[in-house]
Structures are given as structure tokens and as C-alpha cells.
Enzyme design. Structure first.
Site, PDB file in Angstrom:
ATOM      1  N   HIS A  34       3.897  -2.209   2.964  1.00 44.05           N
ATOM      2  CA  HIS A  34       3.965  -0.862   2.399  1.00 44.05           C
ATOM      3  C   HIS A  34       5.249  -0.688   1.596  1.00 44.05           C
ATOM      4  CE1 HIS A  34       1.289  -0.620   5.914  1.00 44.05           C
ATOM      5  NE2 HIS A  34       0.653   0.318   5.232  1.00 44.05           N
ATOM      6  N   ASP A  51       0.821  -1.209   0.000  1.00 43.19           N
ATOM      7  CA  ASP A  51       0.000   0.000   0.000  1.00 43.19           C
ATOM      8  C   ASP A  51       0.860   1.266   0.000  1.00 43.19           C
ATOM      9  OD1 ASP A  51      -1.994  -1.848   0.341  1.00 43.19           O
ATOM     10  OD2 ASP A  51      -2.872  -0.897   2.103  1.00 43.19           O
ATOM     11  N   ASP A  52       0.210   2.361  -0.396  1.00 49.86           N
ATOM     12  CA  ASP A  52       0.700   3.739  -0.201  1.00 49.86           C
ATOM     13  C   ASP A  52       1.689   4.235  -1.245  1.00 49.86           C
ATOM     14  OD1 ASP A  52      -0.870   3.532   2.008  1.00 49.86           O
ATOM     15  OD2 ASP A  52       0.725   3.792   3.493  1.00 49.86           O
ATOM     16  N   HIS A  91      -6.080   2.835  -3.855  1.00 50.91           N
ATOM     17  CA  HIS A  91      -5.979   3.087  -2.413  1.00 50.91           C
ATOM     18  C   HIS A  91      -6.394   4.518  -2.074  1.00 50.91           C
ATOM     19  CE1 HIS A  91      -4.855   1.791   1.524  1.00 50.91           C
ATOM     20  NE2 HIS A  91      -3.761   2.513   1.625  1.00 50.91           N
ATOM     21  N   HIS A 122      -5.685   9.275   0.848  1.00 50.84           N
ATOM     22  CA  HIS A 122      -5.435   8.396   1.997  1.00 50.84           C
ATOM     23  C   HIS A 122      -6.114   8.899   3.276  1.00 50.84           C
ATOM     24  CE1 HIS A 122      -3.378   5.603   4.705  1.00 50.84           C
ATOM     25  NE2 HIS A 122      -3.004   4.928   3.616  1.00 50.84           N
TER      26      HIS A 122
END
Length: 383
Positions: free
Chosen positions: A251, A97-98, A147, A151
């Protein structure tokens, strides 16, 4: 001096947007939707779950509400009928993620060296800065998923803001790789039935995770959390491979988390057959079709925890730990019956060829434009 800094910042933003056809929202700010996007949820059946308040970065249940009537994963790990969460026994999806980030290329180099594929849940804001990294990940066969744009906790946003977060995220990804992801992972796993209903109306399938590496602790709690903590967890997961599969949360935003992944991935490779989220669940990764993903013949045809008929393109009954975001606060459907593999492969190859030609040309010329703008900024500073 301040006026110079303002002009330089403006030039920098222009250099970023020069790579794209549209003018995208500000980084890490909740965007405004396009009017036509709101038309997509008109007439949709959307839960009237309340907009959650966020205190100290954590969503809180409204006063007077008992239990979890709106199936908020953050509160009770409640899952919707089509939430994708894991893989069948002996199969595993490693998800990141991210990103994309400056550290993602190191991870891509490693994955290429061991010939393994993963799923990247990318933030729209990050794609603004690293479109070439996203394009590389797609070209090398990794599954690309969404995603959000900024965020934020999704259940804390209005319906209009949720639409904007999803559609801007989708648009920038499609502009770079040429296809629209079907899978969406809510930041922090913060999803309720209202968010699920909007995802359904827009053609997206929610994806949570079955286990969390908690790798972001390496960036803030290195005194008490080490890579060994993660590898010990991986060993435990591997010991259940015969009866359980998994979908692990990691991540690629930080150097520490990428370095850690390179250490623990070999243990997962030894214990499981690795595949993307879509592959191990028999679900199509993109709205346009398979895209860069080769169907997995070992897939069970449905998620072991979720309903087996999640369809992200047509309406169907449609998480991450509270980590830190970049600026300090954050820390399918199944392949249609009768569809031939040869036809899908031909469509995929044709689409990929068109994507490669258009995207490569666009981002090469855009890089030249960015360099020119950078040179202008440098001359301005010198004077």
C-alpha cells in the site's frame, strides 16, 4: 461559525472539482452510474450470485449456502479462469493499492533512483485529491490500474453500483493520464462470479495477488508487527525465485507502508526481474494499447495461475486482506499476434505526447484555480 465551515467546505470541494471536466461523486461514497454505462451490461450474461451482507467489515456467506458455488475469493480464494494472480518464475510484480497519496511521491522518488517500475491500483476518490501524483506515476513509466471508486466490498453491491464503482474509477484515471486501465483489483479481494461478469462486460480483467506483505499492520499493530516481519517474508519468497514468480500486495496510502517498501524492495530486486502485472503476463495494460508500458520480451505470454487468454477489451470469461479503509473501515488481452513493436511504439509515443500536452495544461491551470479559491476561503475566515 458552522455556516462559515460549510461555505469553506463547499469552496474546498469546488477547488477539487475545478481540476476536472466532470463533477465526480463524493469521496468514499458508493456512486450512482451514468445511464449510458448501464447500457454496457444490457444483454451480458451475469451470474445471479447473491448480494453479500457485510458484518463488522467482513462479507458473510448467505445462510443455507454450502461450499462456494459463486467462486468468492474472500471465502475460499477461488479464482476465475481469467483472474490474474502472479508472474512466471524469476519475475515479480510489486503492486501498491489505495493511493495515490501524499506519501506516493517519496516512493516514486525511490523507484526512479533505482530505475524500477511497479503497478499502482488507484482509488478514484484518491485521484480526486492527488491527480498530479497519478500523472507523475504514469509519466515515469509505472503501470496504472483500478481499485474502485470508494473501496467497498464489491460483492456486497448491486449490479448498478458495481458498474458505477468501475466506470467512475476508469473515467477519472483516463481524464488524468489519457488512457483507460484494463486491470482491476477488487478491494479486499472481494470478488465473485457476478463481479467478474460485470468486469468482463465493461472490458476489465481482475487482478488478485499471490502474496501479501500485510504492510497495513504497521499502522495499527506496530507493537506486534514490524518491517522485519515483511523482510523475513520477502527472504522466503526470494528463496523460491528459480521456480516461482509472484505478485505482492502493498500500500502507498501510509507513511509507514511506503517507508517499509523502500526497505524491502532491494531484496526483491536482487532475487527477481521486476515488471508490471501486464508485462510479466504478456497482457496489454490499457484499453487503448500499451500506453506507457514497454512490452517485456521475457513474458511468458500468460499468467502462470490464470487462463492464458484474458482479454479485457472484448468479453471473455472473466485477493487484498481485509484491511482498513481510509476513514476507518478499510484499513488483456495479450498483444495481438502480428502486431509490430515499431507500430505499437509509434502509437504509444504519439498518444503520450497528446496526453502530456492536454493533461499538463489542464492540471496547471486547475492548480491556479484551486489556489484562487483557497485565497477566497482564507479571506472569508479572516473576516
Amino acid at each position: 461559525m458552522l455556516s462559515k465551515l460549510f461555505i469553506i467546505a463547499s469552496i474546498g470541494l469546488a477547488a477539487v472539482n475545478a481540476q476536472f471536466k466532470d463533477t465526480y461523486p463524493a469521496p468514499y461514497e458508493v456512486p450512482t452510474p451514468k445511464a449510458e454505462w448501464l447500457d454496457l451490461i444490457k444483454g451480458a450474461s451475469i451470474s445471479n450470485a447473491p448480494i453479500l451482507e457485510v458484518k463488522n467489515g467482513v462479507p458473510v456467506q448467505p445462510s443455507g449456502v454450502s461450499g462456494d458455488p459463486n467462486c468468492v475469493w474472500t471465502f475460499t480464494q477461488c479464482l476465475g479462469p481469467n483472474d490474474v494472480t502472479t508472474c512466471p518464475p524469476k519475475q515479480w510484480s510489486i503492486t501498491f493499492d489505495d493511493g495515490p497519496s501524499e506519501y506516493t511521491p517519496k516512493l516514486l522518488d525511490y523507484l526512479k533512483s533505482i530505475n524500477q517500475k511497479v503497478t499502482f491500483f488507484v482509488v478514484g476518490t484518491q485521484v480526486l485529491s492527488y491527480p498530479d501524483v497519478l500523472k507523475r506515476a504514469y509519466d515515469e513509466g509505472h503501470e496504472i490500474a483500478m481499485h474502485s471508486w470508494s473501496h467497498k466490498n464489491m460483492a456486497s453491491l448491486t449490479n448498478e453500483q458495481i458498474v458505477a464503482e468501475l466506470k467512475w474509477n476508469e473515467q477519472i484515471i483516463k481524464e488524468v493520464i489519457g488512457v483507460s486501465p484494463r486491470f482491476f483489483r477488487p478491494p479486499f479481494g472481494n470478488i465473485d462470479n457476478r463481479v467478474r461478469d460485470i468486469c468482463k462486460a465493461l472490458g476489465f480483467t481482475p487482478v488478485i495477488w499471490s502474496v501479501d506483505t500485510n504492510d497495513w499492520y504497521l499502522t495499527e499493530h506496530a507493537d506486534s508487527f514490524s518491517v522485519k516481519t515483511i523482510t523475513d517474508s520477502v527472504s522466503q519468497w526470494a528463496s523460491t525465485a528459480a521456480t516461482k514468480g509472484g505478485n505482492s500486495l502493498s500500500h502507498d496510502l501510509y507513511k509507514e507502508t511506503v517507508d517499509a517498501a523502500i526497505e524491502y524492495i532491494p531484496d526483491l530486486v536482487d532475487a527477481f526481474a521486476l515488471s508490471s502485472v501486464g508485462q510479466c503476463n504478456g497482457l496489454t495494460s490499457y484499453k487503448e494499447g500499451a500506453g506507457n508500458i514497454v512490452p517485456n520480451p521475457a513474458a511468458s505470454g500468460g499468467n502462470a495461475t490464470a487462463t492464458k487468454s484474458a482479454d479485457a477489451n472484448s468479453p471473455s470469461g472473466s485477493v487484498e486482506s481485509q484491511s482498513k479503509d481510509k476513514d476507518g473501515d478499510k484499513d488483456g488481452d495479450k498483444k495481438e499476434d502480428g502486431e509490430s513493436k515499431d507500430s505499437e511504439d509509434a502509437d504509444s509515443d504519439s498518444a503520450k505526447k497528446d496526453i502530456d500536452e492536454s493533461a499538463a495544461t489542464r492540471f496547471t491551470s486547475a492548480s491556479s484555480a484551486a489556489l484562487m479559491l483557497g485565497a477566497v476561503a482564507a479571506l472569508f475566515i479572516a473576516n
